[in-house]
Design an enzyme around this catalytic site. Structure first.
Site, mmCIF file in Angstrom:
data_model
loop_
_atom_site.group_PDB
_atom_site.id
_atom_site.type_symbol
_atom_site.label_atom_id
_atom_site.label_comp_id
_atom_site.label_asym_id
_atom_site.label_seq_id
_atom_site.Cartn_x
_atom_site.Cartn_y
_atom_site.Cartn_z
ATOM 1 N N ARG A 162 0.864 -1.187 0.000
ATOM 2 C CA ARG A 162 0.000 0.000 0.000
ATOM 3 C C ARG A 162 0.892 1.226 0.000
ATOM 4 O O ARG A 162 1.889 1.256 0.736
ATOM 5 C CB ARG A 162 -0.845 0.043 1.284
ATOM 6 C CG ARG A 162 -1.820 -1.088 1.447
ATOM 7 C CD ARG A 162 -2.219 -1.235 2.916
ATOM 8 N NE ARG A 162 -1.057 -1.571 3.753
ATOM 9 C CZ ARG A 162 -1.063 -1.550 5.088
ATOM 10 N NH1 ARG A 162 -2.148 -1.196 5.746
ATOM 11 N NH2 ARG A 162 0.012 -1.881 5.780
ATOM 12 N N LYS A 215 -4.028 -11.169 -7.252
ATOM 13 C CA LYS A 215 -3.845 -9.722 -7.134
ATOM 14 C C LYS A 215 -5.103 -8.954 -7.525
ATOM 15 O O LYS A 215 -5.595 -8.109 -6.782
ATOM 16 C CB LYS A 215 -2.657 -9.292 -8.007
ATOM 17 C CG LYS A 215 -2.462 -7.795 -8.117
ATOM 18 C CD LYS A 215 -2.171 -7.191 -6.752
ATOM 19 C CE LYS A 215 -2.307 -5.696 -6.762
ATOM 20 N NZ LYS A 215 -1.096 -4.994 -6.852
ATOM 21 N N ASN A 219 -7.697 -6.741 -4.943
ATOM 22 C CA ASN A 219 -8.056 -5.323 -5.113
ATOM 23 C C ASN A 219 -9.554 -5.148 -5.388
ATOM 24 O O ASN A 219 -10.162 -4.187 -4.938
ATOM 25 C CB ASN A 219 -7.217 -4.680 -6.221
ATOM 26 C CG ASN A 219 -5.865 -4.204 -5.691
ATOM 27 O OD1 ASN A 219 -5.563 -4.382 -4.513
ATOM 28 N ND2 ASN A 219 -5.053 -3.603 -6.545
ATOM 29 N N PHE A 260 -11.340 -1.079 6.065
ATOM 30 C CA PHE A 260 -11.864 -0.734 4.728
ATOM 31 C C PHE A 260 -13.370 -0.546 4.728
ATOM 32 O O PHE A 260 -14.035 -0.809 3.737
ATOM 33 C CB PHE A 260 -11.404 -1.758 3.674
ATOM 34 C CG PHE A 260 -10.160 -1.283 2.975
ATOM 35 C CD1 PHE A 260 -8.986 -1.120 3.679
ATOM 36 C CD2 PHE A 260 -10.168 -0.936 1.626
ATOM 37 C CE1 PHE A 260 -7.852 -0.628 3.073
ATOM 38 C CE2 PHE A 260 -9.033 -0.451 1.006
ATOM 39 C CZ PHE A 260 -7.880 -0.302 1.732
ATOM 40 N N GLY A 264 -17.140 7.579 2.627
ATOM 41 C CA GLY A 264 -16.675 8.911 2.259
ATOM 42 C C GLY A 264 -16.732 9.100 0.758
ATOM 43 O O GLY A 264 -17.617 8.540 0.096
ATOM 44 N N CYS A 271 -4.268 2.280 -8.473
ATOM 45 C CA CYS A 271 -4.467 0.822 -8.462
ATOM 46 C C CYS A 271 -5.937 0.412 -8.501
ATOM 47 O O CYS A 271 -6.397 -0.114 -9.507
ATOM 48 C CB CYS A 271 -3.798 0.216 -7.240
ATOM 49 S SG CYS A 271 -2.034 0.575 -7.189
ATOM 50 N N LYS A 274 -8.251 1.421 -11.685
ATOM 51 C CA LYS A 274 -7.861 0.840 -12.972
ATOM 52 C C LYS A 274 -7.832 -0.689 -12.910
ATOM 53 O O LYS A 274 -8.106 -1.361 -13.904
ATOM 54 C CB LYS A 274 -6.528 1.414 -13.477
ATOM 55 C CG LYS A 274 -5.304 1.076 -12.652
ATOM 56 C CD LYS A 274 -4.331 0.145 -13.348
ATOM 57 C CE LYS A 274 -3.092 -0.038 -12.497
ATOM 58 N NZ LYS A 274 -2.435 -1.308 -12.592
HETATM 59 C C1 UGA Z 1 -4.073 -0.782 -3.010
HETATM 60 C C2 UGA Z 1 -4.174 -2.055 -2.161
HETATM 61 O O1 UGA Z 1 -4.669 -1.734 -0.854
HETATM 62 C C3 UGA Z 1 -2.802 -2.732 -2.034
HETATM 63 O O2 UGA Z 1 -2.906 -3.948 -1.301
HETATM 64 C C4 UGA Z 1 -2.278 -3.007 -3.453
HETATM 65 O O3 UGA Z 1 -0.978 -3.598 -3.418
HETATM 66 C C5 UGA Z 1 -2.190 -1.702 -4.207
HETATM 67 O O4 UGA Z 1 -3.488 -1.095 -4.280
HETATM 68 C C6 UGA Z 1 -1.690 -2.005 -5.603
HETATM 69 O O5 UGA Z 1 -2.442 -2.620 -6.370
HETATM 70 O O6 UGA Z 1 -0.518 -1.757 -5.887
HETATM 71 P P1 UGA Z 1 -3.260 1.739 -2.482
HETATM 72 O O7 UGA Z 1 -3.631 2.070 -3.889
HETATM 73 O O8 UGA Z 1 -1.975 2.221 -1.913
HETATM 74 O O9 UGA Z 1 -3.240 0.132 -2.290
HETATM 75 O O10 UGA Z 1 -4.429 2.331 -1.590
HETATM 76 P P2 UGA Z 1 -5.464 1.788 -0.510
HETATM 77 O O11 UGA Z 1 -4.899 1.889 0.850
HETATM 78 O O12 UGA Z 1 -6.016 0.478 -0.924
HETATM 79 O O13 UGA Z 1 -6.596 2.910 -0.642
HETATM 80 C C7 UGA Z 1 -7.287 3.061 -1.875
HETATM 81 C C8 UGA Z 1 -8.332 4.120 -1.799
HETATM 82 O O14 UGA Z 1 -9.429 3.660 -1.006
HETATM 83 C C9 UGA Z 1 -7.910 5.459 -1.190
HETATM 84 O O15 UGA Z 1 -8.388 6.490 -2.022
HETATM 85 C C10 UGA Z 1 -8.588 5.463 0.172
HETATM 86 O O16 UGA Z 1 -8.879 6.761 0.600
HETATM 87 C C11 UGA Z 1 -9.852 4.678 -0.122
HETATM 88 N N1 UGA Z 1 -10.448 4.041 1.085
HETATM 89 C C12 UGA Z 1 -9.764 3.100 1.777
HETATM 90 C C13 UGA Z 1 -11.734 4.403 1.493
HETATM 91 O O17 UGA Z 1 -12.396 5.252 0.863
HETATM 92 N N2 UGA Z 1 -12.279 3.789 2.584
HETATM 93 C C14 UGA Z 1 -11.609 2.850 3.296
HETATM 94 O O18 UGA Z 1 -12.173 2.328 4.284
HETATM 95 C C15 UGA Z 1 -10.310 2.498 2.875
#
Ligand code: UGA
Length: 447
Positions: A162, A215, A219, A260, A264, A271, A274
Site C-alpha cells: 500500500r 492480485k 483489489n 476498509f 466517504g 491501483c 484501474k
Molecule cells: C491498493 C491495495 O490496498 C494494495 O494492497 C495493493 O498492493 C495496491 O493497491 C496495488 O495494487 O498496488 P493503495 O492504492 O496504496 O493500495 O491504496 P489503498 O490503501 O487500498 O486505498 C485506496 C483508496 O481507497 C484510497 O483512495 C482510500 O482513501 C480509499 N479508502 C480506503 C476508502 O475510501 N475507505 C476505506 O475504508 C479504505
C-alpha cells in the site's frame, strides 16, 4: 554464492522493492529508462513521497557515505542481464486511454529489452499487476527470444504493498504469492524471501493464472468493501442513520472485519480504479464477463460519491450555483501519507466545483506540486489556515493527520462561514461543533 537481484522499473513498487532486497542482504541493481529517475536514485533521493523509503535507500545506495553499497542503478540492459540471477519486473500497467483494458506496453517492452541479455540460467519474476494470461504469454516469449532458451524461466509474484506503508509491506508482507512452473523457480524465490518467511509471512505456491488472479481479486474485494459501505452511507442519509456506527457495529463480526469500511468520497489512486476496470475488460475477452458485472456497479457507486460531495457542498451553500462562492479544500492526494494524486477523489471534487464557477483553494501537506501540475487552474494555499481564510465552506477530502490536529476555533476566526463537510469521516465532529461550526459528514446525521 548469494543471489544477485535486479529490479526493472523504479516507481513506487520498484524503488521500494530494490531497497528492500538490499536491506535483506542481496546485491541489487535497479534499472529505469528515465534518466532523471536514475540520477535521483543514485543520489539517494526518492522520486515520490513515501515514508521511510528515502532512509532505506540511503542505507544501501553505492557511493553514499556510510551505505552498504549493495544497491546500484543503471540504464544499461546488457549490464543488468549480465549481473542478475533473479530479475524482478516492476513497471507500471496503467489503464489504456479511452478503454478499460490495461496497457501492457511497459511490461512487454521490459521483457523484450531484457530477453536478448539472458545468456545463462535466469529467473524473471513479474510483479506488475497484469491481466490473467499474461504470464503464460511472456514465458513463451522468453523461451523463444532469450539466448538461454528454456533456462530463462518466468514466475509471477504479485505485490500487495500500500502506498504510505510501502516499506513495511515489502519487508514484512502479510503473504507472499508465487506462481511458478518449476521446482527451481520455487527454490529461488524461497531463497529470495527466506527472511520474511522465517518471520512468519505465509508463502503460497500456485500456478500462473491463480497468482495473477490473486492480485486483481484482492483489489476487487477491497474496492467492493469500500463501495458497499458507501452504498450503506447513501441509505443512512435517506433514513437518518449513521454509517460510522453501522460500520463499527457490523465490523465487530470478524467475518466482516472493521477495516476498509470507512465511508466517504470513495477510492482513487493508481491501483483500485484501474484494476477493477482491467479485470472487467479481461473477463470480457475470456467470455466470462457476467462473473464481473458486479464490478461495474462497484465502480459506479464509487464515482457517484464524488458527485454526492459536490451536491452536498452546493446544498450547504444555499442550493444555487457556485459562482462567487469560496470553497476551501483540505487534501489533494488520493490518500494520506502519499503525494500521489492519480485519480484522486479529492482533486476530482475540487475540479468539479471549480468548473462550475466556485473559487476553490486547495491545501495538501505533500501533494501540492503534483496537484498543481494536474490542475493548474485551481487556487492553492501554503497552509490549511490560508486555504480556509475567507471560505464559505470547508471540505475535508483527504484524511491527513495534520487536518485532525487543526484547531477548529482558530480556523473559525479565518473562515467567512463556519461550515465544514467531512468527506472522509475522520474529523472529530464534536470538537468542530463546539467551536461553532456546522458540521456535516457523508452518511451521518446532519448538523
Ligand atoms: C491498493 C491495495 O490496498 C494494495 O494492497 C495493493 O498492493 C495496491 O493497491 C496495488 O495494487 O498496488 P493503495 O492504492 O496504496 O493500495 O491504496 P489503498 O490503501 O487500498 O486505498 C485506496 C483508496 O481507497 C484510497 O483512495 C482510500 O482513501 C480509499 N479508502 C480506503 C476508502 O475510501 N475507505 C476505506 O475504508 C479504505
Amino acid at each position: 554464492m548469494a543471489l544477485k537481484i535486479t529490479v526493472i522499473g523504479t516507481g513506487y513498487l520498484g524503488a521500494t522493492h530494490a531497497a528492500a532486497m538490499a536491506e535483506l542482504g542481496f546485491e541489487v541493481m535497479g534499472l529505469d529508462v528515465v534518466p532523471e529517475k536514475i540520477d535521483k536514485l543514485r543520489r539517494g533521493e526518492v522520486p515520490m513521497y513515501e515514508p521511510g523509503l528515502e532512509e532505506l535507500l540511503r542505507r544501501h545506495v553505492a557511493g553514499i557515505e556510510g551505505s552498504t553499497g549493495r544497491l546500484r542503478f543503471t540504464m544499461d540492459w546488457a549490464e543488468l542481464g549480465e549481473f542478475g540471477d533473479v530479475h524482478f519486473v516492476c513497471v507500471n500497467t496503467p489503464q489504456r486511454h479511452g478503454e478499460y483494458a490495461c496497457d501492457m506496453s511497459y511490461v512487454d517492452s521490459a521483457i523484450a529489452s531484457l530477453a536478448p541479455h539472458l545468456k545463462g540460467p535466469a529467473l524473471v519474476v513479474g510483479k506488475s499487476t497484469v491481466p490473467v494470461g499474461s504470464a503464460d504469454r511472456l514465458a513463451a516469449y522468453l523461451a523463444e527470444h532469450a539466448p538461454a532458451g528454456a533456462d530463462a524461466e518466468l514466475a509471477w509474484n504479485p505485490e500487495f504493498l500500500r502506498e504510505g506503508f510501502a516499506v513495511q509491506d515489502t519487508l514484512h508482507p502479510d503473504r507472499i504469492v508465487v506462481g511458478v512452473r518449476s521446482e527451481r523457480s520455487e527454490k529461488l524465490l524461497r531463497e529470495v524471501y527466506a527472511t520474511p518467511v522465517e518471520e512468519g509471512s505465509p508463502f503460497v505456491v500456485t500456478d500462473f493464472p491463480t497468482a495473477e488472479l490473486v492480485k486483481t481479486s484482492a483489489n476487487s474485494f477491497l474496492a467492493t468493501k469500500i463501495s458497499f459501505i458507501n452504498a450503506m452511507a447513501e441509505l443512512c442519509e435517506a433514513t437518518g442513520g449513521d454509517v460510522a456506527k453501522l460500520a463499527e457495529a457490523i465490523g465487530y463480526d470478524d467475518r466482516i472485519g472493521r477495516k476498509f469500511l470507512r465511508a466517504g468520497i470513495g477510492f482513487g489512486g493508481g491501483c483500485l480504479p484501474k484494476d477493477i476496470r482491467a479485470f472487467m475488460a479481461r473477463a470480457g475477452e475470456l467470455g466470462a464477463d457476467q462473473a464481473l458485472t458486479f464490478l461495474r456497479e462497484i465502480d459506479s457507486i464509487n464515482m457517484r460519491q464524488r458527485g454526492r460531495m459536490v451536491e452536498l457542498t452546493r446544498q450547504e451553500l444555499g442550493g444555487g450555483p457556485f459562482l462567487g462562492k469560496r470553497v476551501a479544500v483540505l487534501g489533494a492526494t488520493f490518500k494520506p501519507d502519499s503525494d500521489d494524486v492519480r485519480d484522486s477523489p479529492a482533486l476530482n471534487v475540487a475540479g468539479q466545483i471549480h468548473l462550475q464557477g466556485g473559487q476553490v483553494t486547495v491545501y495538501d501537506p505533500k501533494g501540492m506540486d503534483n496537484a498543481r501540475s494536474l490542475f493548474p487552474t485551481l487556487g492553492y494555499a501554503d497552509s490549511a489556515l490560508e486555504a480556509v481564510r475567507g471560505a464559505h465552506v470547508v471540505l475535508h477530502l483527504t484524511e491527513w493527520r495534520e487536518f485532525r490536529e487543526l484547531d477548529p476555533a482558530e480556523l473559525g476566526e479565518a473562515a467567512a462561514e463556519r461550515v465544514v463537510l467531512d468527506g472522509r469521516n475522520a474529523l472529530d465532529a464534536e470538537a468542530w461543533r463546539r467551536a461553532g461550526w456546522r458540521f456535516r459528514a457523508m452518511g451521518r446525521p446532519g448538523a
